[in-house]
Write a protein that holds these residues in place. Structure first.
Motif, mmCIF file in Angstrom:
data_model
loop_
_atom_site.group_PDB
_atom_site.id
_atom_site.type_symbol
_atom_site.label_atom_id
_atom_site.label_comp_id
_atom_site.label_asym_id
_atom_site.label_seq_id
_atom_site.Cartn_x
_atom_site.Cartn_y
_atom_site.Cartn_z
ATOM 1 N N GLN A 1 0.803 -1.206 0.000
ATOM 2 C CA GLN A 1 0.000 0.000 0.000
ATOM 3 C C GLN A 1 0.841 1.263 0.000
ATOM 4 O O GLN A 1 0.307 2.329 0.228
ATOM 5 C CB GLN A 1 -0.929 0.022 1.202
ATOM 6 C CG GLN A 1 -2.037 -0.983 1.137
ATOM 7 C CD GLN A 1 -2.920 -0.908 2.377
ATOM 8 O OE1 GLN A 1 -2.522 -0.388 3.395
ATOM 9 N NE2 GLN A 1 -4.116 -1.432 2.251
ATOM 10 N N ASP A 2 2.118 1.167 -0.277
ATOM 11 C CA ASP A 2 2.945 2.374 -0.290
ATOM 12 C C ASP A 2 2.535 3.336 -1.403
ATOM 13 O O ASP A 2 2.541 4.537 -1.221
ATOM 14 C CB ASP A 2 4.422 2.023 -0.470
ATOM 15 C CG ASP A 2 5.004 1.323 0.737
ATOM 16 O OD1 ASP A 2 4.352 1.289 1.790
ATOM 17 O OD2 ASP A 2 6.119 0.791 0.620
ATOM 18 N N PHE A 3 2.176 2.785 -2.558
ATOM 19 C CA PHE A 3 1.892 3.618 -3.719
ATOM 20 C C PHE A 3 0.477 3.435 -4.262
ATOM 21 O O PHE A 3 0.118 4.001 -5.280
ATOM 22 C CB PHE A 3 2.895 3.350 -4.830
ATOM 23 C CG PHE A 3 4.327 3.510 -4.386
ATOM 24 C CD1 PHE A 3 4.720 4.585 -3.620
ATOM 25 C CD2 PHE A 3 5.274 2.574 -4.732
ATOM 26 C CE1 PHE A 3 6.024 4.735 -3.209
ATOM 27 C CE2 PHE A 3 6.580 2.708 -4.332
ATOM 28 C CZ PHE A 3 6.968 3.790 -3.565
ATOM 29 N N SER A 4 -0.313 2.608 -3.636
ATOM 30 C CA SER A 4 -1.706 2.470 -4.055
ATOM 31 C C SER A 4 -2.515 2.035 -2.843
ATOM 32 O O SER A 4 -1.970 1.500 -1.889
ATOM 33 C CB SER A 4 -1.851 1.439 -5.168
ATOM 34 O OG SER A 4 -1.905 0.139 -4.650
ATOM 35 N N HIS A 5 -3.796 2.265 -2.886
ATOM 36 C CA HIS A 5 -4.660 1.834 -1.800
ATOM 37 C C HIS A 5 -5.631 0.812 -2.366
ATOM 38 O O HIS A 5 -6.633 1.168 -2.969
ATOM 39 C CB HIS A 5 -5.405 3.018 -1.183
ATOM 40 C CG HIS A 5 -6.308 2.611 -0.062
ATOM 41 N ND1 HIS A 5 -5.819 2.097 1.107
ATOM 42 C CD2 HIS A 5 -7.639 2.606 0.042
ATOM 43 C CE1 HIS A 5 -6.841 1.801 1.895
ATOM 44 N NE2 HIS A 5 -7.956 2.095 1.269
ATOM 45 N N GLN A 6 -5.286 -0.454 -2.192
ATOM 46 C CA GLN A 6 -6.090 -1.584 -2.656
ATOM 47 C C GLN A 6 -6.311 -1.559 -4.158
ATOM 48 O O GLN A 6 -7.294 -2.057 -4.661
ATOM 49 C CB GLN A 6 -7.442 -1.608 -1.932
ATOM 50 C CG GLN A 6 -7.293 -1.714 -0.442
ATOM 51 C CD GLN A 6 -8.620 -1.569 0.271
ATOM 52 O OE1 GLN A 6 -9.633 -1.213 -0.304
ATOM 53 N NE2 GLN A 6 -8.608 -1.859 1.561
ATOM 54 N N ASN A 7 -5.391 -0.978 -4.888
ATOM 55 C CA ASN A 7 -5.570 -0.893 -6.330
ATOM 56 C C ASN A 7 -4.220 -0.941 -7.029
ATOM 57 O O ASN A 7 -3.892 -0.088 -7.820
ATOM 58 C CB ASN A 7 -6.295 0.404 -6.693
ATOM 59 C CG ASN A 7 -6.691 0.447 -8.142
ATOM 60 O OD1 ASN A 7 -6.762 -0.578 -8.802
ATOM 61 N ND2 ASN A 7 -6.930 1.642 -8.645
ATOM 62 N N GLY A 8 -3.414 -1.945 -6.709
ATOM 63 C CA GLY A 8 -2.111 -2.054 -7.342
ATOM 64 C C GLY A 8 -1.528 -3.432 -7.131
ATOM 65 O O GLY A 8 -1.940 -4.169 -6.244
ATOM 66 N N PHE A 9 -0.564 -3.774 -7.961
ATOM 67 C CA PHE A 9 0.139 -5.046 -7.869
ATOM 68 C C PHE A 9 1.611 -4.713 -7.739
ATOM 69 O O PHE A 9 2.150 -3.952 -8.546
ATOM 70 C CB PHE A 9 -0.128 -5.884 -9.133
ATOM 71 C CG PHE A 9 0.547 -7.220 -9.129
ATOM 72 C CD1 PHE A 9 0.031 -8.264 -8.384
ATOM 73 C CD2 PHE A 9 1.691 -7.432 -9.884
ATOM 74 C CE1 PHE A 9 0.652 -9.501 -8.383
ATOM 75 C CE2 PHE A 9 2.318 -8.663 -9.889
ATOM 76 C CZ PHE A 9 1.795 -9.698 -9.137
ATOM 77 N N ALA A 83 10.635 1.032 -0.737
ATOM 78 C CA ALA A 83 9.580 0.490 0.121
ATOM 79 C C ALA A 83 9.623 1.134 1.503
ATOM 80 O O ALA A 83 10.685 1.491 2.006
ATOM 81 C CB ALA A 83 9.741 -1.019 0.254
ATOM 82 N N CYS A 84 8.452 1.254 2.109
ATOM 83 C CA CYS A 84 8.307 1.808 3.455
ATOM 84 C C CYS A 84 8.672 0.738 4.487
ATOM 85 O O CYS A 84 8.212 -0.396 4.401
ATOM 86 C CB CYS A 84 6.872 2.276 3.652
ATOM 87 S SG CYS A 84 6.533 2.928 5.288
ATOM 88 N N ALA A 101 12.296 4.740 5.091
ATOM 89 C CA ALA A 101 12.683 3.714 4.124
ATOM 90 C C ALA A 101 12.954 2.401 4.840
ATOM 91 O O ALA A 101 13.360 2.381 6.009
ATOM 92 C CB ALA A 101 13.920 4.151 3.355
ATOM 93 N N TYR A 102 12.705 1.315 4.154
ATOM 94 C CA TYR A 102 12.998 -0.022 4.650
ATOM 95 C C TYR A 102 14.456 -0.080 5.073
ATOM 96 O O TYR A 102 15.314 0.533 4.445
ATOM 97 C CB TYR A 102 12.720 -1.017 3.517
ATOM 98 C CG TYR A 102 12.436 -2.418 3.959
ATOM 99 C CD1 TYR A 102 13.410 -3.389 3.839
ATOM 100 C CD2 TYR A 102 11.196 -2.786 4.466
ATOM 101 C CE1 TYR A 102 13.161 -4.695 4.225
ATOM 102 C CE2 TYR A 102 10.935 -4.078 4.850
ATOM 103 C CZ TYR A 102 11.930 -5.026 4.725
ATOM 104 O OH TYR A 102 11.678 -6.316 5.105
ATOM 105 N N SER A 103 14.775 -0.786 6.154
ATOM 106 C CA SER A 103 16.140 -0.803 6.690
ATOM 107 C C SER A 103 17.174 -1.302 5.677
ATOM 108 O O SER A 103 18.305 -0.852 5.667
ATOM 109 C CB SER A 103 16.208 -1.641 7.963
ATOM 110 O OG SER A 103 15.809 -2.963 7.685
ATOM 111 N N ASN A 104 16.776 -2.239 4.836
ATOM 112 C CA ASN A 104 17.629 -2.705 3.738
ATOM 113 C C ASN A 104 16.934 -2.240 2.461
ATOM 114 O O ASN A 104 16.214 -3.007 1.830
ATOM 115 C CB ASN A 104 17.764 -4.225 3.783
ATOM 116 C CG ASN A 104 18.708 -4.754 2.741
ATOM 117 O OD1 ASN A 104 19.378 -3.997 2.060
ATOM 118 N ND2 ASN A 104 18.738 -6.065 2.600
#
Length: 123
Positions: A1-9, A83-84, A101-104
């Protein structure tokens, strides 16, 4: 859900199979990894919102909005970005935190249009 809200793959862009497996297993014990081979010229012809180089205020606002259910009506075929790493804290409605940001850090792609999905479906 970082870049879409229930509307992305979502897809990993990295060639790091072990990172993809570790991430998937953190959500589901019986995770599966799919590998797609896509030609650059097919993807390069699509409109992309690219936030892969920096985790800045634009990235933070975009991730915060989508994690809190505020849908943007953008026209991008796909979005590319980091990624978050703290999605639960960002999604907290009472006391939301800024995204980090994600730790890695890894780059993810969110397919948002049927045209972009078709490219991967044919792969």
């Amino acid at each position: 859900q970082d870049f879409s809200h229930q509307n992305g793959f979502y897809l990993f862009e990295q060639n790091n199979f072990h990172l993809a497996v570790d991430w998937a297993k953190s959500w589901l014990p019986n995770a599966a990894i799919l590998v797609f081979a896509v030609y650059d010229d097919e993807i390069n012809g699509l409109e992309c919102f690219n936030m892969e180089r920096n985790v800045d205020e634009t990235w933070k606002k975009y991730v915060s909005d989508h994690r809190q259910g505020i849908c943007s009506r953008d026209s991008y075929a796909f979005i590319r970005g980091t990624a978050c790493g703290n999605p639960i804290q960002v999604r907290n409605i009472r006391d939301p935190m800024d995204p980090e940001a994600y730790s890695n850090p890894f780059i993810q792609i969110c397919l948002k249009s049927s045209k972009s999905v078709d490219i991967f479906y044919r792969a």
